[in-house]
Write a protein that holds these residues in place. Structure first.
Motif, PDB file in Angstrom:
ATOM      1  N   CYS A  46      -0.058  26.582  15.816  1.00  0.00           N
ATOM      2  CA  CYS A  46      -0.098  25.113  15.783  1.00  0.00           C
ATOM      3  C   CYS A  46      -1.533  24.621  15.671  1.00  0.00           C
ATOM      4  N   LEU A  47      -2.441  25.278  16.362  1.00  0.00           N
ATOM      5  CA  LEU A  47      -3.844  24.904  16.268  1.00  0.00           C
ATOM      6  C   LEU A  47      -4.371  25.141  14.859  1.00  0.00           C
ATOM      7  N   GLN A  48      -3.916  26.197  14.220  1.00  0.00           N
ATOM      8  CA  GLN A  48      -4.296  26.449  12.825  1.00  0.00           C
ATOM      9  C   GLN A  48      -3.858  25.302  11.926  1.00  0.00           C
ATOM     10  N   GLN A  49      -2.629  24.834  12.107  1.00  0.00           N
ATOM     11  CA  GLN A  49      -2.138  23.728  11.292  1.00  0.00           C
ATOM     12  C   GLN A  49      -2.858  22.421  11.608  1.00  0.00           C
ATOM     13  N   LEU A  50      -3.266  22.236  12.865  1.00  0.00           N
ATOM     14  CA  LEU A  50      -4.055  21.054  13.208  1.00  0.00           C
ATOM     15  C   LEU A  50      -5.418  21.106  12.523  1.00  0.00           C
ATOM     16  N   GLN A  51      -6.036  22.274  12.513  1.00  0.00           N
ATOM     17  CA  GLN A  51      -7.318  22.420  11.818  1.00  0.00           C
ATOM     18  C   GLN A  51      -7.160  22.126  10.335  1.00  0.00           C
ATOM     19  N   GLN A  52      -6.062  22.590   9.755  1.00  0.00           N
ATOM     20  CA  GLN A  52      -5.827  22.324   8.335  1.00  0.00           C
ATOM     21  C   GLN A  52      -5.630  20.837   8.086  1.00  0.00           C
ATOM     22  N   LEU A  53      -4.907  20.157   8.991  1.00  0.00           N
ATOM     23  CA  LEU A  53      -4.710  18.717   8.841  1.00  0.00           C
ATOM     24  C   LEU A  53      -6.035  17.978   8.933  1.00  0.00           C
ATOM     25  N   LEU A  54      -6.876  18.340   9.900  1.00  0.00           N
ATOM     26  CA  LEU A  54      -8.169  17.672  10.049  1.00  0.00           C
ATOM     27  C   LEU A  54      -9.042  17.899   8.816  1.00  0.00           C
ATOM     28  N   PHE A  55      -8.947  19.098   8.241  1.00  0.00           N
ATOM     29  CA  PHE A  55      -9.682  19.386   7.007  1.00  0.00           C
ATOM     30  C   PHE A  55      -9.183  18.485   5.873  1.00  0.00           C
ATOM     31  N   SER A  56      -7.869  18.238   5.844  1.00  0.00           N
ATOM     32  CA  SER A  56      -7.277  17.426   4.783  1.00  0.00           C
ATOM     33  C   SER A  56      -7.488  15.934   4.998  1.00  0.00           C
ATOM     34  N   MET A  57      -7.806  15.535   6.232  1.00  0.00           N
ATOM     35  CA  MET A  57      -7.963  14.115   6.520  1.00  0.00           C
ATOM     36  C   MET A  57      -9.108  13.501   5.718  1.00  0.00           C
ATOM     37  N   GLY A  58     -10.071  14.316   5.311  1.00  0.00           N
ATOM     38  CA  GLY A  58     -11.148  13.809   4.461  1.00  0.00           C
ATOM     39  C   GLY A  58     -10.608  13.249   3.163  1.00  0.00           C
ATOM     40  N   ALA A  59      -9.662  13.985   2.555  1.00  0.00           N
ATOM     41  CA  ALA A  59      -9.044  13.503   1.316  1.00  0.00           C
ATOM     42  C   ALA A  59      -8.210  12.258   1.578  1.00  0.00           C
TER      43      ALA A  59
ATOM     44  N   ASP B 103       0.843  -1.208   0.000  1.00  0.00           N
ATOM     45  CA  ASP B 103       0.000   0.000   0.000  1.00  0.00           C
ATOM     46  C   ASP B 103       0.875   1.254   0.000  1.00  0.00           C
ATOM     47  N   TYR B 104       1.778   1.344  -0.974  1.00  0.00           N
ATOM     48  CA  TYR B 104       2.761   2.421  -0.939  1.00  0.00           C
ATOM     49  C   TYR B 104       2.115   3.799  -1.038  1.00  0.00           C
ATOM     50  N   ILE B 105       1.096   3.950  -1.873  1.00  0.00           N
ATOM     51  CA  ILE B 105       0.494   5.280  -2.018  1.00  0.00           C
ATOM     52  C   ILE B 105      -0.179   5.722  -0.718  1.00  0.00           C
ATOM     53  N   PRO B 106      -1.027   4.893  -0.056  1.00  0.00           N
ATOM     54  CA  PRO B 106      -1.517   5.302   1.268  1.00  0.00           C
ATOM     55  C   PRO B 106      -0.379   5.532   2.263  1.00  0.00           C
ATOM     56  N   PHE B 107       0.667   4.695   2.200  1.00  0.00           N
ATOM     57  CA  PHE B 107       1.845   4.850   3.050  1.00  0.00           C
ATOM     58  C   PHE B 107       2.480   6.220   2.836  1.00  0.00           C
ATOM     59  N   LEU B 108       2.655   6.608   1.573  1.00  0.00           N
ATOM     60  CA  LEU B 108       3.301   7.874   1.237  1.00  0.00           C
ATOM     61  C   LEU B 108       2.420   9.067   1.599  1.00  0.00           C
ATOM     62  N   VAL B 109       1.155   9.021   1.218  1.00  0.00           N
ATOM     63  CA  VAL B 109       0.262  10.158   1.449  1.00  0.00           C
ATOM     64  C   VAL B 109       0.086  10.414   2.950  1.00  0.00           C
ATOM     65  N   THR B 110      -0.038   9.353   3.736  1.00  0.00           N
ATOM     66  CA  THR B 110      -0.133   9.525   5.181  1.00  0.00           C
ATOM     67  C   THR B 110       1.118  10.190   5.730  1.00  0.00           C
ATOM     68  N   GLY B 111       2.280   9.740   5.265  1.00  0.00           N
ATOM     69  CA  GLY B 111       3.524  10.346   5.714  1.00  0.00           C
ATOM     70  C   GLY B 111       3.626  11.811   5.349  1.00  0.00           C
ATOM     71  N   VAL B 112       3.211  12.170   4.133  1.00  0.00           N
ATOM     72  CA  VAL B 112       3.287  13.560   3.689  1.00  0.00           C
ATOM     73  C   VAL B 112       2.341  14.436   4.503  1.00  0.00           C
ATOM     74  N   PHE B 113       1.115  13.969   4.736  1.00  0.00           N
ATOM     75  CA  PHE B 113       0.147  14.770   5.481  1.00  0.00           C
ATOM     76  C   PHE B 113       0.625  15.002   6.917  1.00  0.00           C
ATOM     77  N   ILE B 114       1.106  13.960   7.575  1.00  0.00           N
ATOM     78  CA  ILE B 114       1.519  14.093   8.970  1.00  0.00           C
ATOM     79  C   ILE B 114       2.803  14.908   9.083  1.00  0.00           C
ATOM     80  N   TRP B 115       3.725  14.712   8.155  1.00  0.00           N
ATOM     81  CA  TRP B 115       4.939  15.521   8.173  1.00  0.00           C
ATOM     82  C   TRP B 115       4.617  16.995   7.922  1.00  0.00           C
ATOM     83  N   THR B 116       3.715  17.280   7.003  1.00  0.00           N
ATOM     84  CA  THR B 116       3.345  18.662   6.710  1.00  0.00           C
ATOM     85  C   THR B 116       2.813  19.361   7.949  1.00  0.00           C
ATOM     86  N   PHE B 117       2.084  18.636   8.791  1.00  0.00           N
ATOM     87  CA  PHE B 117       1.581  19.196  10.040  1.00  0.00           C
ATOM     88  C   PHE B 117       2.737  19.674  10.924  1.00  0.00           C
ATOM     89  N   THR B 118       3.749  18.845  11.095  1.00  0.00           N
ATOM     90  CA  THR B 118       4.908  19.239  11.906  1.00  0.00           C
ATOM     91  C   THR B 118       5.689  20.365  11.253  1.00  0.00           C
TER      92      THR B 118
END
Length: 304
Positions: free
Chosen positions: A148-161, A100-115
């Motif tokens: 940081c809360l702003q970036q968390l809100q953005q991550l939660l918004f992106s979690m739908g995708a 599942d490389y694409i889910p593996f990669l996309v999850t990593g990119v989304f979580i790293w972007t948050f940090t």
């Protein structure tokens, strides 16, 4: 007959002890003085509504000039993931042996972007908002926390995708998805702590903001965003201490915890030992240490 002009004797300047006693008698205090740590925490908690409103307003205004508006909150990490997939997954072949490389990669990119985004925003939290810092009296820690809360809100918004991508590639919904909540809480605490450290450093030396993109890019490459740390650990090309350090890297810990929570093919055996204790330890050290480090310079922000 000459006149002699006598200069009246000047009254002696009041001693510091007299001024302190006078101020205490009239209930005066030093403007902008740093409060005690418990009082500072109480004041910060009292501004919680300001923090959430400020974060939401910044998130809304972030893409207000773009025609697609808030769609870029999802498109930006997705486009990054597409670029990384082509370069690392296809050209460099890091997708081989990773289910599942694409889910593996996309999850990593989304979580790293948050940090990454939290730390970059925190670096400019004071230096980029001097007008607000100098005009209003409030706990300055509210700024890096709100970013940081702003970036968390953005991550939660992106979690739908992210959920749509997982489902499209056959990743089933499972009870383990609930583990994403404590993982995100620990990551938010870690991000906020590091952001407060960088906010203090950035307030004193604004040029740090120009250096941070290079530091964060290097950090990203060693955090297993595009490749599997577990696969690397199975090889003998690196010393054991290096692979342990890579696995204990806080960014990698939070990324792998989210992969374990969301992707059924990512097993517990791929996680470093005592991963939850490690994640909580990083959050505690960064969150508490960063908060105290920021608080100690409270009275210097916006001056000079």
């Amino acid at each position: 007959m000459s006149q002699v002009l006598h200069t009246p004797p000047q009254a002696p300047a009041p001693a510091d002890d007299d001024l302190a006693a006078l101020a205490a008698r009239h209930g005066l205090s030093v403007s902008g003085a740093r409060p005690a740590l418990p009082e500072y925490v109480r004041r910060l908690w009292a501004r919680r509504h300001f923090i959430t409103a400020f974060a939401t307003a910044k998130l809304t205004a972030q893409y207000s000039q773009a025609k697609l508006g808030q769609v870029w909150q999802v498109m930006t990490p997705l486009l990054n993931a597409a670029v990384y997939y082509f370069i690392f997954g296809v050209l460099l072949g890091t997708k081989h042996g990773v289910p599942d490389y694409i889910p593996f990669l996309v999850t990593g990119v989304f979580i790293w972007t948050f940090t990454q985004s939290s730390i970059m925003a925190g670096t400019r939290a004071i230096s980029g908002n001097l007008g607000l810092v100098r005009a209003l009296h409030f706990p300055r820690a509210a700024l890096p926390v709100s970013f940081c809360l702003q970036q968390l809100q953005q991550l939660l918004f992106s979690m739908g995708a992210l959920v749509v991508i997982l489902l499209c590639f056959g990743v089933p919904v499972s009870a383990s998805w609930l583990l994403a909540l404590p993982a995100l809480f620990l990551q938010f605490t870690f991000n906020a702590g590091v952001s407060m450290v960088m906010a203090r450093m950035g307030a004193k030396t604004p040029d740090i903001a120009q250096l941070m993109p290079f530091v964060l890019r290097t950090w990203m490459y060693v955090s297993g965003v595009m490749w599997s740390i577990d696969k690397l650990a199975q090889k003998d090309s690196l010393p054991h201490v290096v692979t342990v350090a890579l696995a204990a890297n806080p960014a990698a810990v939070y990324i792998d915890l989210m992969r374990f929570a969301l992707i059924d093919s990512f097993h517990a055996s791929q996680l470093p030992a005592h991963v939850w204790a490690l994640a909580a330890g990083w959050a505690l050290v960064a969150g508490v240490g960063g908060f105290i480090y920021f608080w100690k310079a409270e009275e210097t922000y916006g001056r000079g």
